[in-house]
Scaffold this motif. Structure first.
Motif, short mmCIF file in Angstrom:
data_model
loop_
_atom_site.label_atom_id
_atom_site.label_comp_id
_atom_site.label_asym_id
_atom_site.label_seq_id
_atom_site.Cartn_x
_atom_site.Cartn_y
_atom_site.Cartn_z
N GLN A 74 0.70 -1.32 0.32
CA GLN A 74 0.27 0.03 0.16
C GLN A 74 1.30 1.67 0.13
O GLN A 74 0.66 2.10 -0.82
CB GLN A 74 -0.63 0.10 1.41
N GLN A 75 1.98 0.64 1.05
CA GLN A 75 2.63 2.34 1.00
C GLN A 75 3.01 2.44 -0.66
O GLN A 75 3.60 3.27 -1.08
CB GLN A 75 4.13 2.25 2.08
N ASN A 76 3.76 1.48 -1.50
CA ASN A 76 4.33 1.82 -2.47
C ASN A 76 3.50 2.03 -3.97
O ASN A 76 3.71 3.15 -4.59
CB ASN A 76 5.14 0.19 -3.24
N LYS A 77 2.27 2.04 -3.45
CA LYS A 77 1.30 2.28 -4.33
C LYS A 77 0.91 3.99 -4.25
O LYS A 77 0.74 4.98 -4.93
CB LYS A 77 -0.45 1.73 -3.71
N LEU A 78 0.55 4.36 -3.05
CA LEU A 78 1.06 5.76 -2.70
C LEU A 78 1.77 6.28 -2.86
O LEU A 78 1.63 7.50 -3.69
CB LEU A 78 0.67 5.70 -1.38
N LEU A 79 3.27 5.99 -2.62
CA LEU A 79 4.09 6.76 -3.74
C LEU A 79 3.99 6.84 -5.16
O LEU A 79 4.36 7.43 -5.31
CB LEU A 79 5.52 5.77 -3.37
N THR A 317 -5.07 6.39 -9.89
CA THR A 317 -4.07 5.78 -9.76
C THR A 317 -4.17 3.57 -9.55
O THR A 317 -4.83 3.53 -10.08
CB THR A 317 -5.08 5.87 -7.81
N PRO A 318 -2.97 3.80 -8.58
CA PRO A 318 -2.95 2.12 -8.68
C PRO A 318 -3.62 1.60 -7.57
O PRO A 318 -3.40 0.66 -7.59
CB PRO A 318 -1.36 2.15 -8.01
N PHE A 319 -4.68 1.74 -7.54
CA PHE A 319 -5.34 1.44 -5.63
C PHE A 319 -6.87 1.34 -7.01
O PHE A 319 -7.73 0.19 -6.05
CB PHE A 319 -5.82 2.43 -5.42
N LYS A 320 -6.75 1.73 -8.20
CA LYS A 320 -8.43 1.47 -8.81
C LYS A 320 -8.58 -0.48 -9.06
O LYS A 320 -9.70 -0.90 -9.22
CB LYS A 320 -7.92 1.48 -9.87
N ASN A 321 -7.54 -0.81 -8.97
CA ASN A 321 -7.69 -2.27 -9.68
C ASN A 321 -8.10 -3.62 -8.04
O ASN A 321 -8.76 -4.07 -7.69
CB ASN A 321 -6.65 -3.53 -9.71
N ASP A 322 -7.99 -2.47 -6.80
CA ASP A 322 -8.23 -2.88 -5.69
C ASP A 322 -9.42 -3.00 -5.44
O ASP A 322 -10.50 -3.63 -5.35
CB ASP A 322 -7.27 -2.35 -4.65
N PHE A 323 -9.95 -1.43 -5.68
CA PHE A 323 -11.50 -1.35 -5.58
C PHE A 323 -11.49 -2.28 -6.49
O PHE A 323 -13.28 -2.78 -6.61
CB PHE A 323 -11.65 -0.10 -6.09
N PHE A 324 -11.50 -2.57 -7.66
CA PHE A 324 -12.43 -3.66 -9.01
C PHE A 324 -12.78 -4.61 -8.49
O PHE A 324 -13.67 -5.51 -8.59
CB PHE A 324 -11.81 -3.09 -10.22
N LYS A 325 -11.02 -5.06 -7.79
CA LYS A 325 -10.99 -6.68 -7.55
C LYS A 325 -12.85 -6.78 -6.53
O LYS A 325 -13.37 -7.64 -6.55
CB LYS A 325 -10.15 -7.35 -7.00
N GLU A 326 -12.84 -5.62 -5.39
CA GLU A 326 -13.49 -6.42 -4.61
C GLU A 326 -15.08 -6.25 -5.40
O GLU A 326 -16.15 -6.57 -4.92
CB GLU A 326 -13.79 -5.46 -3.35
N ARG A 327 -15.29 -4.74 -5.84
CA ARG A 327 -16.37 -4.51 -6.48
C ARG A 327 -16.97 -6.01 -7.58
O ARG A 327 -18.09 -6.15 -7.61
CB ARG A 327 -16.53 -3.36 -6.99
N LEU A 328 -16.58 -6.64 -8.38
CA LEU A 328 -16.53 -6.93 -9.57
C LEU A 328 -16.64 -8.24 -9.17
O LEU A 328 -17.56 -8.96 -11.08
CB LEU A 328 -15.60 -6.47 -11.18
N GLU A 329 -16.43 -8.85 -8.81
CA GLU A 329 -15.52 -10.19 -8.48
C GLU A 329 -17.32 -10.07 -7.53
O GLU A 329 -16.93 -11.93 -6.56
CB GLU A 329 -14.63 -10.64 -8.10
N MET A 330 -18.03 -9.81 -6.90
CA MET A 330 -18.80 -9.88 -6.35
C MET A 330 -19.95 -10.35 -7.12
O MET A 330 -21.81 -9.83 -6.56
CB MET A 330 -19.42 -8.72 -5.38
N ALA A 331 -20.24 -11.78 -7.76
CA ALA A 331 -21.16 -12.06 -8.45
C ALA A 331 -22.58 -12.29 -7.94
O ALA A 331 -23.97 -11.92 -8.60
CB ALA A 331 -20.48 -13.20 -9.34
N LYS A 332 -22.86 -12.83 -6.98
CA LYS A 332 -23.53 -13.02 -6.20
C LYS A 332 -24.73 -11.38 -6.00
O LYS A 332 -25.91 -11.72 -5.54
CB LYS A 332 -23.92 -13.22 -4.45
N ASP A 333 -23.78 -10.54 -5.78
CA ASP A 333 -25.03 -9.25 -5.34
C ASP A 333 -24.86 -8.42 -6.32
O ASP A 333 -24.85 -8.21 -7.35
CB ASP A 333 -23.95 -8.74 -4.79
N GLN A 334 -26.49 -8.38 -7.24
CA GLN A 334 -27.29 -7.64 -7.76
C GLN A 334 -26.07 -5.94 -7.86
O GLN A 334 -26.47 -5.93 -8.97
CB GLN A 334 -28.46 -8.08 -7.56
#
Length: 367
Positions: A74-79, A317-334
């Protein structure tokens, strides 16, 4: 004059957070620096309604992050988030373990856990944390910047009687009786004694200011013994404070606070009232854009108009993929699946390419 020969005007920025807020910090910093003036002649003082005369200087932003449990990744992503701004900005991490955490014992235990203990109390220690700075701006990380923060750094220059610059809290919009009922419930939740607050103290908190955006005149803090006074009060009344550092500042230093316009700390609830005026910082004080659903209306926070600015900066930011991983892979939630319809298809494709690339790297590494 050649801009290369100009002196530098340093504007220090402080924030404190743990690993759960690192993504928010990345978005906040990226948006702040995207809108930041790089020369004193570019600063717009109209949100302050002031006419400040400044010497010509290039502006350098020195970011200081007090962190707790933030991973090296996370520190490296902030840098990396700051790389596009490396010509005029730098980032330093301060490990919370380097501070004396004994002051946390002054707080109610459940309240300390709820609000992060030393992560919020550290704002009372800014003068000793940064002995070489005369002023500093402290910001919360559940924010996104829509305008230039630089003008706020000079807000206290014209009034020597003030040592803090803050925006009035939303408590002031409540009738006093309703506010007292709120405080009484908060005290009950934390098993505090509401009766220990005097009417004058409650009035100060009711008409008080929010710590989410703070301009601190550290030279005046040192001159007035701000830190000593704050810590002495904390030892006596710390276990009564349901919003630890904010209650303290309003109860003890109310007369020393300069009221900043709401543009510097505009709550997302008030977005529609003030946009497209000079909003500098938008503050998601209740519902965080990186979390899922608003309990108010059952909608994803990201669907709301004010969060579109947050998302736009997240994608840079480099955090976009962390965000997508949590949101896009939650297939059970419509609701989470419908999130895809609000994001450009190219952005989603880029994310899946990123995921496939990482999977292939792991496969070939194992083989």
């Amino acid at each position: 004059m050649d801009t290369q020969t100009l002196q530098n005007q340093i504007i220090p920025i402080f924030m404190s957070f743990d690993k759960n807020y690192a993504l928010g910090a990345g978005v906040s910093l990226y948006s702040l620096l995207s809108h930041a003036s790089r020369h004193t002649s570019m600063i717009d003082f109209s949100p302050l309604n002031q006419n400040n005369e400044l010497l010509d200087a290039n502006i350098v932003y020195k970011i200081h992050c007090l962190i707790k449990g933030v991973t090296l990744e996370q520190q490296n992503k902030l840098l990396k988030t700051l790389e596009p701004f490396k010509k005029f900005a730098s980032l330093e991490f301060i490990n919370i373990n380097s501070l004396d955490n004994s002051i946390e014992s002054c707080l109610n235990e459940s309240c300390s856990k709820r609000y992060g203990g030393l992560l919020v109390l550290c704002r009372l220690l800014l003068a000793s944390l940064f002995p070489n700075y005369s002023k500093i701006i402290s910001i919360d990380v559940d924010t996104v910047f829509l305008g230039d923060v630089a003008s706020a750094y000079f807000a206290l220059d014209n009034d020597p009687t003030k040592s803090l610059g803050m925006v009035r809290d939303t408590f002031s919009h409540l009738p006093f009786e309703a506010f007292c009922h709120f405080c009484e419930r908060a005290c009950k939740n934390f098993k505090m004694d509401f009766s220990r607050f005097s009417p004058d103290e409650l009035k100060r908190i009711h008409q008080g200011f929010n710590m989410g955006f703070l301009v601190a005149h550290l030279d005046r803090w040192r001159q007035d013994g701000f830190e000593k006074t704050a810590l002495e009060f904390l030892k006596i009344r710390g276990k009564d404070l349901f919003y630890p550092e904010q209650c303290l500042v309003n109860m003890v230093f109310w007369e020393r606070i300069l009221e900043l316009p709401i543009y510097y700390n505009c709550y997302s609830d008030f977005f529609n009232q003030h946009y497209p005026k000079n909003i500098v910082m938008l503050h998601f004080i209740k519902y965080k854009p990186w979390r899922s659903v608003s309990s108010l209306n059952g909608r994803l926070i990201c669907y709301e108009a004010e969060a579109s600015f947050w998302l736009a900066n997240l994608f840079c930011t480099p955090f976009k993929n962390d965000f997508f991983k949590e949101r896009l892979e939650m297939a059970k939630d419509q609701q989470m699946q419908s999130f895809k319809t609000h994001i450009r298809s190219k952005t989603i494709r880029d994310y899946f390419y990123f995921r496939i690339k990482n999977i292939l790297k792991k496969v070939f590494k194992l083989s």
